[in-house]
Design a protein around this motif. Structure first.
Motif, PDB file in Angstrom:
ATOM      1  N   LEU A  71      37.301 -34.209  31.267  1.00  0.00           N
ATOM      2  CA  LEU A  71      38.297 -33.828  30.270  1.00  0.00           C
ATOM      3  C   LEU A  71      39.649 -33.594  30.950  1.00  0.00           C
ATOM      4  CD1 LEU A  71      37.830 -31.280  27.379  1.00  0.00           C
ATOM      5  CD2 LEU A  71      39.896 -31.280  28.747  1.00  0.00           C
ATOM      6  N   THR A  72      39.627 -32.850  32.043  1.00  0.00           N
ATOM      7  CA  THR A  72      40.856 -32.533  32.780  1.00  0.00           C
ATOM      8  C   THR A  72      41.593 -33.808  33.203  1.00  0.00           C
ATOM      9  OG1 THR A  72      39.834 -30.524  33.618  1.00  0.00           O
ATOM     10  CG2 THR A  72      41.760 -31.312  34.813  1.00  0.00           C
ATOM     11  N   HIS A  73      40.832 -34.803  33.687  1.00  0.00           N
ATOM     12  CA  HIS A  73      41.469 -35.991  34.264  1.00  0.00           C
ATOM     13  C   HIS A  73      41.752 -37.107  33.261  1.00  0.00           C
ATOM     14  CE1 HIS A  73      41.441 -34.665  38.382  1.00  0.00           C
ATOM     15  NE2 HIS A  73      40.173 -34.328  38.301  1.00  0.00           N
ATOM     16  N   LEU A  74      41.046 -37.125  32.128  1.00  0.00           N
ATOM     17  CA  LEU A  74      41.167 -38.294  31.240  1.00  0.00           C
ATOM     18  C   LEU A  74      41.821 -38.012  29.891  1.00  0.00           C
ATOM     19  CD1 LEU A  74      37.750 -40.037  32.001  1.00  0.00           C
ATOM     20  CD2 LEU A  74      40.036 -40.728  32.790  1.00  0.00           C
ATOM     21  N   ASP A  75      42.005 -36.742  29.533  1.00  0.00           N
ATOM     22  CA  ASP A  75      42.689 -36.477  28.261  1.00  0.00           C
ATOM     23  C   ASP A  75      44.131 -36.988  28.337  1.00  0.00           C
ATOM     24  OD1 ASP A  75      43.137 -35.447  25.667  1.00  0.00           O
ATOM     25  OD2 ASP A  75      44.002 -33.615  26.510  1.00  0.00           O
ATOM     26  N   LYS A  76      44.564 -37.688  27.286  1.00  0.00           N
ATOM     27  CA  LYS A  76      45.935 -38.214  27.145  1.00  0.00           C
ATOM     28  C   LYS A  76      46.263 -39.358  28.102  1.00  0.00           C
ATOM     29  CE  LYS A  76      47.785 -33.990  25.088  1.00  0.00           C
ATOM     30  NZ  LYS A  76      46.536 -33.189  25.243  1.00  0.00           N
ATOM     31  N   VAL A  77      45.236 -39.957  28.682  1.00  0.00           N
ATOM     32  CA  VAL A  77      45.452 -41.106  29.557  1.00  0.00           C
ATOM     33  C   VAL A  77      45.432 -42.376  28.701  1.00  0.00           C
ATOM     34  CG1 VAL A  77      44.207 -42.489  31.291  1.00  0.00           C
ATOM     35  CG2 VAL A  77      44.632 -40.073  31.703  1.00  0.00           C
ATOM     36  N   LYS A  78      46.206 -43.386  29.127  1.00  0.00           N
ATOM     37  CA  LYS A  78      46.276 -44.635  28.361  1.00  0.00           C
ATOM     38  C   LYS A  78      45.133 -45.562  28.771  1.00  0.00           C
ATOM     39  CE  LYS A  78      49.993 -47.753  27.144  1.00  0.00           C
ATOM     40  NZ  LYS A  78      51.258 -48.229  27.718  1.00  0.00           N
ATOM     41  N   VAL A  79      44.301 -45.928  27.793  1.00  0.00           N
ATOM     42  CA  VAL A  79      43.158 -46.806  28.050  1.00  0.00           C
ATOM     43  C   VAL A  79      43.240 -47.979  27.077  1.00  0.00           C
ATOM     44  CG1 VAL A  79      40.640 -46.931  28.165  1.00  0.00           C
ATOM     45  CG2 VAL A  79      41.789 -44.778  28.727  1.00  0.00           C
TER      46      VAL A  79
END
Length: 210
Positions: A71-79
């Motif tokens: 959650l810390t590393h992937l929330d709001k990341v562009k995929v």
């Protein structure tokens, strides 16, 4: 997060082992791709893409610590061109479909997958956890595979800015894509890619720069 003696830290939602991932690209999303991306941060046991709402998925981890890390590393990341949202789920587990239920391959169990990165308690994978990066660390490259070969498979996922084999160990290399989301797409597509002679490429995010 639970503090000592089960006290809750204020302001932090209690994250269980299951995450809700939303705003996914429906055209691109597969359980295997989510297993691979979220598997960078913990051992994923199950993935369920919602049958009626394919831009939503549930991802179940081996434990809540790993879910929190993802959650810390992937929330709001562009995929795949869309900014995804990652949040704790109210589900404590991901249910497998019952016999005869329509599922279209959208729910998968990975509990016994050989691809888990964190099975061994003290493996160096535990120390090499980095946020998504435009530069990727590659390993398990067989001796007959050239820089050209590697660039050919990566260029389908974006523009390659730089490439470098490790001097001391040619089984490893760094490849820099022009954007983080290109690197994310490449990691999802190419982690465990078969380079021949039973060598499967390992792909990780890294702090290293070329």
């Amino acid at each position: 997060a639970m503090g000592p003696a089960g006290m809750r830290f204020p302001g932090q939602p209690q994250t269980g082992a299951v995450l809700l991932v939303s705003n996914l690209n429906e055209q691109m999303v597969t359980p295997d791709a989510l297993f691979t991306l979220f598997g960078v941060y913990g051992d994923v046991h199950r993935v369920k893409i919602m049958f009626n709402k394919k831009d939503n998925a549930l991802v179940q981890f081996a434990d809540p610590m790993q879910a929190q890390q993802a959650l810390t590393h992937l929330d709001k990341v562009k995929v795949w061109g869309k900014q995804v949202k990652v949040a704790p789920s109210k589900h404590s587990i991901v249910q497998m479909p019952k016999e005869g239920q329509p599922d279209a391959g959208l729910t998968k169990d990975y509990t016994n997958s050989p691809l888990h990165r964190f099975k061994k308690p003290n493996s160096k994978n535990h120390h090499n956890i980095f946020p998504p990066s435009a530069t990727l660390h590659l390993s398990n490259i067989p001796p007959n595979v050239s820089e050209e070969d590697i660039k050919n498979i990566f260029q389908e996922h974006g523009t390659i800015e730089a490439f470098k084999f490790f001097q001391k160990d040619r089984k490893m290399a760094l490849i820099q894509m022009s954007a983080v989301d290109e690197a994310i797409s490449a990691l999802m597509a190419l982690h465990n890619y078969d380079l021949g002679n039973n060598h499967h490429l390992r792909v990780s995010f890294t702090k290293s720069v070329i």
